[in-house]
Design a protein around this motif. Structure first.
Motif, PDB file in Angstrom:
ATOM      1  N   ILE A  55       0.836  -1.205   0.000  1.00  0.00           N
ATOM      2  CA  ILE A  55       0.000   0.000   0.000  1.00  0.00           C
ATOM      3  C   ILE A  55       0.871   1.256   0.000  1.00  0.00           C
ATOM      4  CG2 ILE A  55      -1.660   1.339   1.370  1.00  0.00           C
ATOM      5  CD1 ILE A  55      -2.799  -1.457   2.294  1.00  0.00           C
ATOM      6  N   VAL A  56       1.911   1.253   0.832  1.00  0.00           N
ATOM      7  CA  VAL A  56       2.803   2.419   0.898  1.00  0.00           C
ATOM      8  C   VAL A  56       3.512   2.626  -0.438  1.00  0.00           C
ATOM      9  CG1 VAL A  56       4.893   3.350   1.995  1.00  0.00           C
ATOM     10  CG2 VAL A  56       3.117   2.289   3.398  1.00  0.00           C
ATOM     11  N   LYS A  57       3.981   1.554  -1.045  1.00  0.00           N
ATOM     12  CA  LYS A  57       4.759   1.665  -2.282  1.00  0.00           C
ATOM     13  C   LYS A  57       3.916   1.995  -3.507  1.00  0.00           C
ATOM     14  CE  LYS A  57       8.758  -1.272  -1.417  1.00  0.00           C
ATOM     15  NZ  LYS A  57       9.450  -2.518  -1.824  1.00  0.00           N
ATOM     16  N   THR A  58       2.713   1.409  -3.587  1.00  0.00           N
ATOM     17  CA  THR A  58       1.955   1.533  -4.838  1.00  0.00           C
ATOM     18  C   THR A  58       0.677   2.349  -4.707  1.00  0.00           C
ATOM     19  OG1 THR A  58       0.720  -0.516  -4.462  1.00  0.00           O
ATOM     20  CG2 THR A  58       2.829  -0.707  -5.631  1.00  0.00           C
ATOM     21  N   GLY A  59       0.298   2.707  -3.502  1.00  0.00           N
ATOM     22  CA  GLY A  59      -0.934   3.455  -3.311  1.00  0.00           C
ATOM     23  C   GLY A  59      -0.864   4.839  -3.922  1.00  0.00           C
ATOM     24  N   THR A  60      -2.008   5.335  -4.352  1.00  0.00           N
ATOM     25  CA  THR A  60      -2.064   6.664  -4.965  1.00  0.00           C
ATOM     26  C   THR A  60      -2.726   7.686  -4.044  1.00  0.00           C
ATOM     27  OG1 THR A  60      -4.142   6.096  -6.062  1.00  0.00           O
ATOM     28  CG2 THR A  60      -2.097   5.746  -7.313  1.00  0.00           C
ATOM     29  N   ASP A  61      -3.337   7.232  -2.967  1.00  0.00           N
ATOM     30  CA  ASP A  61      -4.002   8.136  -2.029  1.00  0.00           C
ATOM     31  C   ASP A  61      -3.036   8.435  -0.881  1.00  0.00           C
ATOM     32  OD1 ASP A  61      -5.508   9.147   0.183  1.00  0.00           O
ATOM     33  OD2 ASP A  61      -7.336   8.268  -0.633  1.00  0.00           O
ATOM     34  N   PRO A  62      -2.578   9.677  -0.771  1.00  0.00           N
ATOM     35  CA  PRO A  62      -1.603  10.020   0.272  1.00  0.00           C
ATOM     36  C   PRO A  62      -2.096   9.726   1.696  1.00  0.00           C
ATOM     37  CG  PRO A  62      -1.837  11.826  -1.291  1.00  0.00           C
ATOM     38  CD  PRO A  62      -2.883  10.822  -1.627  1.00  0.00           C
ATOM     39  N   ARG A  63      -3.374   9.915   1.919  1.00  0.00           N
ATOM     40  CA  ARG A  63      -3.922   9.654   3.256  1.00  0.00           C
ATOM     41  C   ARG A  63      -3.846   8.162   3.607  1.00  0.00           C
ATOM     42  NH1 ARG A  63      -9.692  12.074   4.827  1.00  0.00           N
ATOM     43  NH2 ARG A  63     -10.410  10.230   5.912  1.00  0.00           N
ATOM     44  N   LEU A  64      -4.176   7.303   2.656  1.00  0.00           N
ATOM     45  CA  LEU A  64      -4.104   5.860   2.887  1.00  0.00           C
ATOM     46  C   LEU A  64      -2.654   5.406   3.018  1.00  0.00           C
ATOM     47  CD1 LEU A  64      -6.878   4.651   0.421  1.00  0.00           C
ATOM     48  CD2 LEU A  64      -7.035   4.847   2.913  1.00  0.00           C
ATOM     49  N   ARG A  65      -1.786   5.973   2.210  1.00  0.00           N
ATOM     50  CA  ARG A  65      -0.358   5.650   2.320  1.00  0.00           C
ATOM     51  C   ARG A  65       0.164   6.064   3.693  1.00  0.00           C
ATOM     52  NH1 ARG A  65       3.084   8.160  -1.808  1.00  0.00           N
ATOM     53  NH2 ARG A  65       4.569   6.532  -1.231  1.00  0.00           N
ATOM     54  N   GLY A  66      -0.269   7.207   4.174  1.00  0.00           N
ATOM     55  CA  GLY A  66       0.139   7.658   5.509  1.00  0.00           C
ATOM     56  C   GLY A  66      -0.372   6.733   6.600  1.00  0.00           C
ATOM     57  N   GLN A  67      -1.612   6.295   6.478  1.00  0.00           N
ATOM     58  CA  GLN A  67      -2.180   5.379   7.469  1.00  0.00           C
ATOM     59  C   GLN A  67      -1.425   4.052   7.448  1.00  0.00           C
ATOM     60  OE1 GLN A  67      -6.349   4.413   6.931  1.00  0.00           O
ATOM     61  NE2 GLN A  67      -6.420   3.226   8.830  1.00  0.00           N
ATOM     62  N   ALA A  68      -1.091   3.571   6.265  1.00  0.00           N
ATOM     63  CA  ALA A  68      -0.333   2.320   6.159  1.00  0.00           C
ATOM     64  C   ALA A  68       1.075   2.490   6.737  1.00  0.00           C
ATOM     65  CB  ALA A  68      -0.265   1.863   4.702  1.00  0.00           C
ATOM     66  N   THR A  69       1.680   3.639   6.516  1.00  0.00           N
ATOM     67  CA  THR A  69       3.000   3.920   7.092  1.00  0.00           C
ATOM     68  C   THR A  69       2.926   3.921   8.610  1.00  0.00           C
ATOM     69  OG1 THR A  69       3.610   5.238   5.147  1.00  0.00           O
ATOM     70  CG2 THR A  69       4.899   5.591   7.155  1.00  0.00           C
ATOM     71  N   ASN A  70       1.908   4.563   9.163  1.00  0.00           N
ATOM     72  CA  ASN A  70       1.727   4.569  10.621  1.00  0.00           C
ATOM     73  C   ASN A  70       1.527   3.160  11.160  1.00  0.00           C
ATOM     74  OD1 ASN A  70       2.007   7.335  10.837  1.00  0.00           O
ATOM     75  ND2 ASN A  70      -0.190   7.721  10.669  1.00  0.00           N
ATOM     76  N   ALA A  71       0.821   2.326  10.412  1.00  0.00           N
ATOM     77  CA  ALA A  71       0.619   0.940  10.836  1.00  0.00           C
ATOM     78  C   ALA A  71       1.951   0.187  10.835  1.00  0.00           C
ATOM     79  CB  ALA A  71      -0.396   0.252   9.930  1.00  0.00           C
ATOM     80  N   LEU A  72       2.791   0.468   9.842  1.00  0.00           N
ATOM     81  CA  LEU A  72       4.100  -0.193   9.785  1.00  0.00           C
ATOM     82  C   LEU A  72       4.989   0.210  10.962  1.00  0.00           C
ATOM     83  CD1 LEU A  72       4.902  -0.024   5.964  1.00  0.00           C
ATOM     84  CD2 LEU A  72       4.561  -2.091   7.337  1.00  0.00           C
ATOM     85  N   VAL A  73       4.866   1.455  11.411  1.00  0.00           N
ATOM     86  CA  VAL A  73       5.654   1.925  12.559  1.00  0.00           C
ATOM     87  C   VAL A  73       5.393   1.047  13.776  1.00  0.00           C
ATOM     88  CG1 VAL A  73       5.889   3.844  14.203  1.00  0.00           C
ATOM     89  CG2 VAL A  73       5.846   4.303  11.748  1.00  0.00           C
ATOM     90  N   LYS A  74       4.176   0.566  13.914  1.00  0.00           N
ATOM     91  CA  LYS A  74       3.783  -0.223  15.085  1.00  0.00           C
ATOM     92  C   LYS A  74       4.148  -1.702  14.965  1.00  0.00           C
ATOM     93  CE  LYS A  74       0.043   2.977  15.815  1.00  0.00           C
ATOM     94  NZ  LYS A  74      -1.368   3.219  15.663  1.00  0.00           N
ATOM     95  N   LYS A  75       4.568  -2.120  13.805  1.00  0.00           N
ATOM     96  CA  LYS A  75       4.909  -3.525  13.581  1.00  0.00           C
ATOM     97  C   LYS A  75       6.372  -3.767  13.981  1.00  0.00           C
ATOM     98  CE  LYS A  75       1.099  -4.971  11.502  1.00  0.00           C
ATOM     99  NZ  LYS A  75       0.283  -6.048  12.010  1.00  0.00           N
ATOM    100  N   ASP A  76       6.601  -4.833  14.707  1.00  0.00           N
ATOM    101  CA  ASP A  76       7.959  -5.230  15.076  1.00  0.00           C
ATOM    102  C   ASP A  76       8.433  -6.269  14.063  1.00  0.00           C
ATOM    103  OD1 ASP A  76      10.328  -5.458  16.468  1.00  0.00           O
ATOM    104  OD2 ASP A  76       9.532  -6.964  17.864  1.00  0.00           O
TER     105      ASP A  76
END
Length: 175
Positions: free
Chosen positions: A139-160
């Motif tokens: 989603i972060v790499k191929t998504g076109t919606d900046p808001r969704l990409r941001g949400q996916a990035t935030n989700a990745l921050v929480k993943k160990d």
């Protein structure tokens, strides 16, 4: 239980009372949580309004079993359902391990609205399977919606997960 079922099905009873009847059935598993889930799956298509339908989805999702997980997935996929009902079904998937991440990923790919995609990203952020990281990175790499990409990035921050950490380092240009 029969009284609760009668209340749930009666269209001339207030929406609030019908929702409370579904919730009571779910809170009091007693003699028949499996039977109650089967009943709610069977009567679901007749239930109106949406709040009663969403209460039924919530109740079914709390009952273990592949048939209940498939019911929730079917509702989430059903484009004839309102986006609110579909989002309600999607939101329950974080606690349904029998629904593969690949299926949740397909839901994301076919979702027609931002709100549904946001709900799916939220579910992916809560699930523990390694495949969630793969989908979030996609989603972060191929998504076109900046808001969704941001949400996916935030989700990745929480993943160990080392892949998530590498992706985040790549995003900020860290070595």
């Amino acid at each position: 239980r029969q009284t609760l079922r009668t209340l749930i099905e009666r269209a001339d009873v207030s929406e609030q009372l019908r929702v409370e009847a579904v919730n009571r059935m779910e809170r009091d598993p007693g003699n028949g949580r499996g039977e109650d889930a089967a009943y709610l799956r069977g009567v679901y298509s007749k239930l109106q309004p949406e709040r009663v339908r969403m209460a039924a989805i919530a109740a079914v999702s709390k009952s273990p079993g592949a048939e209940n997980e498939q019911f929730v997935l079917r509702i989430a996929r059903d484009v004839s359902e309102s986006s609110e009902v579909r989002a309600s079904a999607i939101s329950r998937m974080y606690r349904l391990p029998g629904i593969p991440i690949a299926e949740i990923g397909k839901l994301y790919d076919t979702a027609e609205s931002r709100s549904l995609r946001e709900q799916i990203i939220s579910v992916l952020s809560q699930r523990k399977e390694p495949e969630t990281v793969d989908k979030l990175i996609e989603i972060v790499k191929t998504g076109t919606d900046p808001r969704l990409r941001g949400q996916a990035t935030n989700a990745l921050v929480k993943k160990d997960d080392p892949r998530a950490k590498k992706m985040l380092a790549d995003l900020v240009g860290a070595p």
